[in-house]
Design an enzyme around this catalytic site. Structure first.
Site, PDB file in Angstrom:
ATOM      1  N   CYS A 105       2.325  -3.921  -2.701  1.00  0.00           N
ATOM      2  CA  CYS A 105       3.155  -5.104  -2.922  1.00  0.00           C
ATOM      3  C   CYS A 105       4.037  -5.310  -1.684  1.00  0.00           C
ATOM      4  O   CYS A 105       4.334  -4.380  -0.946  1.00  0.00           O
ATOM      5  CB  CYS A 105       4.004  -4.887  -4.157  1.00  0.00           C
ATOM      6  N   ASP A 146       7.038  -5.837  -1.683  1.00  0.00           N
ATOM      7  CA  ASP A 146       8.316  -5.222  -2.031  1.00  0.00           C
ATOM      8  C   ASP A 146       8.658  -4.093  -1.052  1.00  0.00           C
ATOM      9  O   ASP A 146       7.838  -3.226  -0.796  1.00  0.00           O
ATOM     10  CB  ASP A 146       8.160  -4.677  -3.461  1.00  0.00           C
ATOM     11  N   CYS A 187       7.623  -4.794 -10.836  1.00  0.00           N
ATOM     12  CA  CYS A 187       7.212  -5.796  -9.849  1.00  0.00           C
ATOM     13  C   CYS A 187       7.660  -7.196 -10.285  1.00  0.00           C
ATOM     14  O   CYS A 187       7.276  -7.673 -11.348  1.00  0.00           O
ATOM     15  CB  CYS A 187       5.687  -5.748  -9.693  1.00  0.00           C
TER      16      CYS A 187
END
Lengths: 509, 509
Positions: free
Chosen positions: A170, A172, A249
């Site tokens: 991800c 992130d 997420c």
């Protein structure tokens, strides 16, 4: 190759945080101090402690270089009307941060309050530049192309039947260290493409597959095309064991099951795309992994021999860590083999099973890393990134919560990813009157005529699109950009070709 | 393979328009009518007259379907307050244009003046839809994939040492017929990528080269990888023999020499990119061609054996046409061989020489086409496109001055090309209070899961970017869009998935 350990592994209960919480509670308990100190010191027999020490030194050194920015600027803010301000400010900055401040901004302090937002962005960009230079010049993570680690790993990969490892975590920032820390893979031996929700681009990945296969046919690199190895695509979604409903997420609304399901669907679509578009048994291998952003442990999803990905049943590195913490090295290795393949003989591990074994052993070191240096579970369970990285590249970023990635060619296509990043930084920085520092990067191939100029043009194009899309932030000095390019065919560092801070200076003259 | 005819060819003086002007003047002269009629009828012995007839029928049929729009709408405008207006309007439209008009627009004529701009855009989109359906269903140019023409041409290409033919003409609508008319190449046997100034994207073309080579290695398609054939990249820039200073390429300020120079530089950069990025003698063949948009004749630049492109010396199809107009077929063939290779024996032509021979013979038919059906030089020497095509695809468009192409993935990257198109149509349409019709197209591979949905998403994204970039035109109803997608793995036609005209309807309800 199927992971055949399901029968043995399925009775593991992950109990997401139980072992960690017990551990953390123990640490803070006053009653069993001696006992607990032993527990703190105790690491798994498979853990690479000296590597952990090196990695921690690197992490703390880089992060503190960013975290010293605010206290340093506070000190400088206090003296902005003192005599000899500029020289004093420069020497404070040099001493605390190791960088010079831009004179054209300091210069104006007599006529208007010092532009602290501009200084903050400048410092973030310069600290990134230092980390980037150091990365490409000194290879602090010992994973550069041609390094012994990278060479050994690539040989081991081929031995596992894999000729290219392509990972999509991800975007992130809590997954930015997936490769170098969580999985302990030399960064040059893997293709990393971060996307929000780990939802990678199918067409783009098929193109990469074609390039990889073409290189095998044309150059026998990394091996001959007829050898029975595969392109392995991994999707790493994430979840939070400490606060599963809020710190998972964002792209999947903190819903682990949805994250796993959508990751699995992307992987299967990629495989189908390759199989349908090319003849002669063309295919790829797939792997779905869940990463707990609090403990850095992994849940590796089992796949069946017919190519399906099991969304329910996983091999948990944390469970294995806990169940083998008192085992000798040899016993622990046997137990891991047994769990993965139903056979405790390491020599008999083959293909993806062998790769999973490697991942789990590597990840055990990371579980101990988090235990030792971050009290078993990170303090910053949420976002705490220092800057946003936009464009194509950023091989130098391998630290947790340092960078939010928006991997994109154009803002037009990548806006959803970038919007998430800007939203995160609105919470982190803008809420404190600090600007969002965005580093734009376009890597290019120095072997291709005009590619450098096109990369620079891409930077300006994306910079312009950002300034249109986030105009209100830019107008208030709450979003600054730093434009960088890098020759990927060269070991050299990235090059800054412009900053939003420079442009203001030009206008002022 | 070098074009060795330079020594023989260099004394040709192109005298751009002289032969054509003489011809045209003759046609209009009253004194030598009989003599002139003979000249009109006389075609070159190498000309394919029956093909010319078919091509003209197709061109006039399609163009008139667009050119009947304005007179039809004028007729309808006059009766907008008559009784039974809607039915009458529909029957006029059905009879003149073969299409129905949108009822939701006709419906409003009682309350406000008929929205003629919307009707105009609707008619342009529907005429395009008809031409597109006809193209994919009936193969009117007899060049579809797997057709005898395409198969024969592909075999001939391989025989010339070419395994992929990749042509970049300018986006200019006056070059949209380059493949099917000017060069007489079956459309499915060539990769066409139009760009303003014929300045193609290097990285994108290298990717296409990789895909082509990979297919040869993996599938032996179109031939085995070890066979000594090449990927041929052609750039077709353009100039105007009638009005060289104003009707040349806008992207190069009507400067032919600059157009040729920049085309040549792109070609050489592409070759260098392939040679530097891949081992084992990887390379490509290059060809630079100038197209006279008034006569459709070609100037093929000579290349030397060391891979350089001669910017000064060219083989001119118009010169050859004029000098061999009285030759028998056999004599003309021998003369062309002699000019190209310095040897009049056709059987001895090899490689690119053989391909150039084919191009010149094909182009002789087109020179006669322009003589016969367009008085030797087009009446519309400037822009007269009917719509703008934006996106990836448009295999169905092969007519001169029908479409301005903006080949792009994103408006962010393709804005320079698209801006030129909008500027052209501001002159053509907006100046007459007519809207700019933009057809957006994304082709996709039906074999790839989710590709159709992604193509639709790409259409909406580009549509949205267009509505932001050209907001003032859109707000006034002076720019309309029609969103289409097409499965490139299938013979089926394109599919309209939305129109700016529909969206207004929805809002009104």
């Amino acid at each position: 190759m199927p992971l055949r350990g399901l029968a043995k592994a399925k009775n593991f209960t992950l109990g997401p945080t139980a072992p960690m919480k017990t551990f953390t509670e123990n640490v803070h308990s006053q009653n069993n101090e001696i006992n607990n100190l032993k527990k703190i010191d105790k690491t798994h027999n498979l853990t690479n402690n000296s590597q952990n020490e090196k990695l921690y030194k690197y992490e703390s050194q880089i992060k503190s270089s960013f975290d010293r920015i605010v206290p340093t600027l506070k000190e400088i803010a206090r003296i902005q009307h003192h005599e000899d301000f500029i020289n004093t400010a420069q020497s404070i900055s040099k001493q605390n941060l190791g960088i010079n401040l831009p004179t054209h901004i300091l210069d104006k302090s007599w006529v208007k309050p010092l532009d602290m937002r501009a200084l903050y962005a400048w410092c973030a960009f310069k600290q990134h530049e230092k980390l980037s230079d150091n990365f490409f010049e000194n290879d602090p993570l010992e994973g550069s192309f041609g390094s012994p680690n990278a060479n050994n790993f690539e040989t081991a990969l081929l031995d596992c039947g894999i000729h290219l490892l392509d990972i999509t975590p991800c975007s992130d920032g809590r997954l930015a260290h997936s490769v170098a820390y969580v999985m302990r893979i030399p960064f040059s031996a893997v293709r990393r493409r971060s996307h929000a929700g780990a939802l990678f681009d199918i067409e783009n990945t098929v193109n990469r597959w074609v390039k990889t296969e073409h290189k095998r046919y044309r150059e026998n690199n990394p091996n001959e095309a007829h050898e029975d190895t595969r392109y392995l695509k991994i999707v790493t979604y994430h979840f939070s064991s400490v606060d599963p409903l809020h710190q998972g997420c964002a792209a999947h609304g903190s819903d682990d099951k949805l994250a796993a399901k959508e990751g699995s669907e992307k992987l299967l679509a990629f495989k189908e795309a390759v199989e349908n578009s090319f003849c002669c048994g063309a295919s790829v291998d797939l792997m779905l992994i869940g990463l707990d952003t609090d403990t850095d442990s992994l849940k590796i999803h089992l796949s069946s021999s017919d190519g399906k990905i099991d969304l329910e049943n996983t091999i948990s590195s944390l469970d294995i860590y806990n169940s083998t913490i008192n085992f000798s090295k040899d016993e622990a290795e046997k137990e891991i083999c047994q769990i993965i393949s139903g056979n405790s003989n390491k020599v008999q591990l083959k293909g993806l099973d062998k790769f999973v074994y490697k991942l789990i052993v590597n990840n055990i070191s990371q579980i101990d890393y988090v235990k030792k240096f971050h009290k078993g579970s990170y303090e910053d369970i949420g976002h705490a990134e220092r800057f946003i990285g936009v464009g194509i590249g950023f091989k130098e970023v391998h630290l947790r919560n340092l960078t939010y990635f928006a991997h994109l060619d154009t803002v037009e296509e990548g806006a959803p990813d970038l919007d998430v990043g800007v939203k995160i930084f609105t919470g982190l920085n803008v809420s404190q009157d600090l600007p969002i520092p965005i580093v734009i990067r376009f890597d290019y191939s120095g072997k291709v005529p005009g590619a450098k100029e096109r990369a620079a043009k891409d930077c300006y194009r994306v910079n312009n699109a950002i300034s249109i899309r986030y105009k209100s932030l830019v107008d208030k000095g709450l979003l600054h950009t730093c434009l960088t390019i890098r020759d990927r065919d060269n070991i050299h560092s990235a090059q800054i070709i412009g900053m939003s801070l420079d442009q203001k200076t030009k206008e002022a003259h």
